[in-house]
Design an enzyme around this catalytic site. Structure first.
Site, mmCIF file in Angstrom:
data_model
loop_
_atom_site.group_PDB
_atom_site.id
_atom_site.type_symbol
_atom_site.label_atom_id
_atom_site.label_comp_id
_atom_site.label_asym_id
_atom_site.label_seq_id
_atom_site.Cartn_x
_atom_site.Cartn_y
_atom_site.Cartn_z
ATOM 1 N N TYR A 1 11.703 -11.932 -45.556
ATOM 2 C CA TYR A 1 11.838 -10.897 -44.526
ATOM 3 C C TYR A 1 11.073 -11.285 -43.269
ATOM 4 C CZ TYR A 1 10.573 -6.632 -41.958
ATOM 5 O OH TYR A 1 10.328 -5.714 -40.960
ATOM 6 N N LYS B 1 12.353 -12.212 -39.422
ATOM 7 C CA LYS B 1 11.949 -11.481 -38.219
ATOM 8 C C LYS B 1 11.261 -12.429 -37.224
ATOM 9 C CE LYS B 1 12.205 -7.614 -37.413
ATOM 10 N NZ LYS B 1 13.281 -6.768 -36.814
ATOM 11 N N THR C 1 7.874 -6.754 -36.331
ATOM 12 C CA THR C 1 6.860 -6.330 -37.290
ATOM 13 C C THR C 1 5.596 -7.180 -37.186
ATOM 14 O OG1 THR C 1 6.397 -6.352 -39.673
ATOM 15 C CG2 THR C 1 8.124 -7.795 -38.932
ATOM 16 N N ASP C 2 4.469 -6.618 -37.639
ATOM 17 C CA ASP C 2 3.230 -7.405 -37.681
ATOM 18 C C ASP C 2 3.277 -8.466 -38.786
ATOM 19 O OD1 ASP C 2 3.054 -5.715 -39.888
ATOM 20 O OD2 ASP C 2 1.051 -4.952 -39.443
ATOM 21 N N GLU C 3 4.284 -8.359 -39.690
ATOM 22 C CA GLU C 3 4.318 -9.282 -40.838
ATOM 23 C C GLU C 3 4.585 -10.726 -40.414
ATOM 24 O OE1 GLU C 3 6.220 -7.676 -44.350
ATOM 25 O OE2 GLU C 3 5.910 -5.627 -43.652
HETATM 26 P P1 NAD Z 1 15.772 0.611 -42.094
HETATM 27 O O1 NAD Z 1 16.064 -0.369 -43.183
HETATM 28 O O2 NAD Z 1 15.395 2.009 -42.460
HETATM 29 O O3 NAD Z 1 17.041 0.734 -41.128
HETATM 30 C C1 NAD Z 1 17.765 -0.382 -40.702
HETATM 31 C C2 NAD Z 1 19.042 0.110 -40.026
HETATM 32 O O4 NAD Z 1 19.764 -1.047 -39.550
HETATM 33 C C3 NAD Z 1 19.984 0.866 -40.961
HETATM 34 O O5 NAD Z 1 20.490 2.009 -40.313
HETATM 35 C C4 NAD Z 1 21.099 -0.137 -41.228
HETATM 36 O O6 NAD Z 1 22.357 0.478 -41.505
HETATM 37 C C5 NAD Z 1 21.129 -0.915 -39.934
HETATM 38 N N1 NAD Z 1 21.695 -2.271 -40.099
HETATM 39 C C6 NAD Z 1 21.355 -3.181 -41.040
HETATM 40 N N2 NAD Z 1 22.099 -4.300 -40.882
HETATM 41 C C7 NAD Z 1 22.911 -4.076 -39.811
HETATM 42 C C8 NAD Z 1 23.894 -4.852 -39.150
HETATM 43 N N3 NAD Z 1 24.222 -6.090 -39.579
HETATM 44 N N4 NAD Z 1 24.517 -4.326 -38.068
HETATM 45 C C9 NAD Z 1 24.216 -3.067 -37.625
HETATM 46 N N5 NAD Z 1 23.310 -2.280 -38.235
HETATM 47 C C10 NAD Z 1 22.659 -2.782 -39.318
HETATM 48 O O7 NAD Z 1 14.673 -0.077 -41.196
HETATM 49 P P2 NAD Z 1 13.405 0.553 -40.443
HETATM 50 O O8 NAD Z 1 12.288 0.653 -41.391
HETATM 51 O O9 NAD Z 1 13.849 1.730 -39.665
HETATM 52 O O10 NAD Z 1 13.065 -0.639 -39.427
HETATM 53 C C11 NAD Z 1 13.719 -0.730 -38.173
HETATM 54 C C12 NAD Z 1 13.223 -1.956 -37.442
HETATM 55 O O11 NAD Z 1 11.814 -1.864 -37.260
HETATM 56 C C13 NAD Z 1 13.479 -3.262 -38.186
HETATM 57 O O12 NAD Z 1 13.841 -4.240 -37.246
HETATM 58 C C14 NAD Z 1 12.135 -3.583 -38.823
HETATM 59 O O13 NAD Z 1 11.974 -4.975 -38.970
HETATM 60 C C15 NAD Z 1 11.178 -3.011 -37.799
HETATM 61 N N6 NAD Z 1 9.875 -2.556 -38.323
HETATM 62 C C16 NAD Z 1 9.803 -1.718 -39.394
HETATM 63 C C17 NAD Z 1 8.568 -1.267 -39.842
HETATM 64 C C18 NAD Z 1 8.447 -0.295 -41.012
HETATM 65 O O14 NAD Z 1 7.334 -0.029 -41.458
HETATM 66 N N7 NAD Z 1 9.531 0.276 -41.509
HETATM 67 C C19 NAD Z 1 7.401 -1.689 -39.209
HETATM 68 C C20 NAD Z 1 7.506 -2.554 -38.090
HETATM 69 C C21 NAD Z 1 8.755 -2.969 -37.666
HETATM 70 P P1 TYD Z 2 6.272 -1.579 -48.553
HETATM 71 O O1 TYD Z 2 6.397 -0.117 -48.307
HETATM 72 O O2 TYD Z 2 7.365 -2.278 -49.316
HETATM 73 O O3 TYD Z 2 6.023 -2.269 -47.135
HETATM 74 P P2 TYD Z 2 5.598 -3.812 -46.785
HETATM 75 O O4 TYD Z 2 5.816 -4.658 -47.972
HETATM 76 O O5 TYD Z 2 6.554 -4.134 -45.680
HETATM 77 O O6 TYD Z 2 4.173 -3.735 -46.344
HETATM 78 O O7 TYD Z 2 4.913 -1.836 -49.346
HETATM 79 C C1 TYD Z 2 3.660 -1.415 -48.839
HETATM 80 C C2 TYD Z 2 2.600 -1.942 -49.778
HETATM 81 O O8 TYD Z 2 2.741 -1.288 -51.056
HETATM 82 C C3 TYD Z 2 2.719 -3.436 -50.072
HETATM 83 O O9 TYD Z 2 1.412 -3.995 -50.177
HETATM 84 C C4 TYD Z 2 3.423 -3.500 -51.410
HETATM 85 C C5 TYD Z 2 2.954 -2.229 -52.100
HETATM 86 N N1 TYD Z 2 3.956 -1.632 -53.033
HETATM 87 C C6 TYD Z 2 3.599 -1.394 -54.381
HETATM 88 O O10 TYD Z 2 2.470 -1.670 -54.813
HETATM 89 N N2 TYD Z 2 4.559 -0.868 -55.199
HETATM 90 C C7 TYD Z 2 5.817 -0.571 -54.768
HETATM 91 O O11 TYD Z 2 6.660 -0.095 -55.572
HETATM 92 C C8 TYD Z 2 6.146 -0.799 -53.389
HETATM 93 C C9 TYD Z 2 7.518 -0.472 -52.859
HETATM 94 C C10 TYD Z 2 5.174 -1.332 -52.559
#
Ligand code: NAD
Ligand code: TYD
Length: 372
Positions: A178, A182, A137-139
């Protein structure tokens, strides 16, 4: 059947993972795709209904922390590629329960790396033709300044709210449990490349949105709440900025980088698409109200400003020009179009939303996989 490639996708039942699995299963019938997922609250096999009958797809319920099981699966399926998405992914949960994030994101990634090392080093050809691709992630880069509150227009951007961007060379400075977990996992992946010569790639992507996202994240949570006239809890004043990418564009980037990326490299992935939270909330209200036949602005009163998230990062903005320059990737969708598509999907898939919010799917799969 002998497969051209055999790939484990971890976290394939989650939001982004399910889009990656769908793309690979459909695009490469000569690849075997093994979805390895623990099915936590965020994992849902209903996300993959349309591909679960495909001959080149397999699901294995396993925890990435379970070294022996993971190693056995790698050997059994002669795995030559790992695309690692499994993680705990929600910042608010990490604030309440940081240990679970360290366990899965740090120890789980380390265990997966060690299993891949053990298996691949046991083969006559060693690391030849292998790849461990870690999705991050970019975070991890921390937060950028918000120096231009009104936004600066530019040809490549929606608006930029500052003049600096996250680049591949930006120093890691995570703020939440988080992002700290990461960041740690990213370091371990690079350490396996530098120390043991394992071919690895890390990509750091901005916020994703689209179908099948668990409704604890901003966009699906708010779509559901607007539809049901529930309060919309906006942290602080809603001034925080995120850089949003449609999930299928991320999946396309992952496919491209898996095949053409250079081992040992890092690539940033983002849409040059910065939005203030409050502007997204207004766009969601406008879209949901229009599509559900409510008068314009009917749901604006649902906006509820709440105490800010602790350590809330002010601005994320990714510079993904390396990926564009070296591999020719571009995001395909404008945000307004992506939001329209996303809102329509959630409205048309109310059953999915209801089963996820009621937790029914967790009970169903718990019974189905008990004792396996
Ligand atoms: P998500 O929470 O929707 O899905 C995570 C998946 O991992 C689930 O299916 C869960 O069952 C599985 N999982 C969790 N713990 C596990 C374990 N111990 N063993 C096996 N499986 C396990 O997450 P997402 O939003 O799809 O993100 C996927 C990846 O992309 C993550 O690594 C996250 O850090 C990264 N990412 C997410 C975003 C975003 O905006 N969602 C952006 C950039 C990077
Ligand atoms: P989120 O979807 O949790 O992603 P991330 O924290 O990984 O960026 O949140 C996106 C943005 O929205 C973040 O600045 C937090 C804000 N947010 C709210 O203001 N209210 C909410 O209930 C949630 C879930 C997020």
């Amino acid at each position: 059947m002998t497969y051209k490639r055999s790939i484990i996708v971890t976290g394939g039942a989650g939001f982004i993972g399910s889009h990656v699995v769908r793309l690979l299963v459909n695009k490469y019938p000569d690849y075997r795709i093994v979805n390895l997922d623990k099915l936590t609250y965020a994992g849902n096999l209903a996300n993959l209904r349309d591909v679960e009958q495909s001959g080149n797809y397999l699901f294995r319920k396993a925890d990435i922390c379970d070294f022996d099981t993971v190693l056995r699966l790698m050997r059994q399926y002669k795995v030559d590629g790992i695309i690692h998405l499994a993680a705990e992914s929600h910042v608010d949960r990490s604030i309440r329960d940081p240990f679970t994030f360290a366990r899965t994101n740090v120890m789980g990634t380390l265990s997966l790396l060690q299993a891949a090392k053990t298996y691949w080093e046991s083969l006559p050809e060693g690391y030849d033709g292998k790849l461990f691709y870690h999705i991050s992630t970019d975070e991890v880069y921390g937060a950028l300044q918000l120096t231009h509150p009104e936004g600066i227009p530019s040809p490549s951007h929606h608006l930029a709210y500052g003049t600096d961007f996250f680049r591949e060379t930006t120093k890691y400075q995570p703020h939440s449990p988080y992002s700290a977990s990461k960041a740690s996992s990213d370091h371990f992946v690079r350490a396996y490349h530098d120390t043991y010569g394992m071919p690895t790639i890390v990509t750091n992507c901005s916020n994703n949105y689209g179908p099948y996202q668990f409704p604890e994240k901003l966009i699906p949570l708010f779509i559901n709440n607007i539809q049901h006239a529930r309060p919309l809890p906006v942290y602080g004043r809603g001034e925080n900025v995120r850089d949003w990418l449609y999930v299928e564009d991320h999946a396309r980037a992952i496919d491209l980088i898996f095949h053409q990326g250079k081992a040992g490299e890092t690539y940033n992935i983002g849409g040059f698409n910065e939005w203030k939270n409050i502007d997204i909330v207004r766009l969601l209200i406008e879209t949901v109200d229009r599509l559900t036949g409510k008068p314009k602005g009917a749901s604006l009163g649902l906006i509820t400003y709440i105490t800010d998230r602790p350590g809330h990062d002010l601005r994320y903005a990714i510079d993904s020009s390396k990926l564009r320059r070296e591999l020719g990737w571009e995001p395909s969708l404008q945000f307004e179009e992506g939001i329209e598509r996303t809102v329509r999907w959630y409205l048309d898939n109310q059953q999915w939303m209801d089963s996820v919010t009621s937790g029914d799917y967790e009970r169903y799969y718990e019974q189905m996989y008990r004792g396996r």
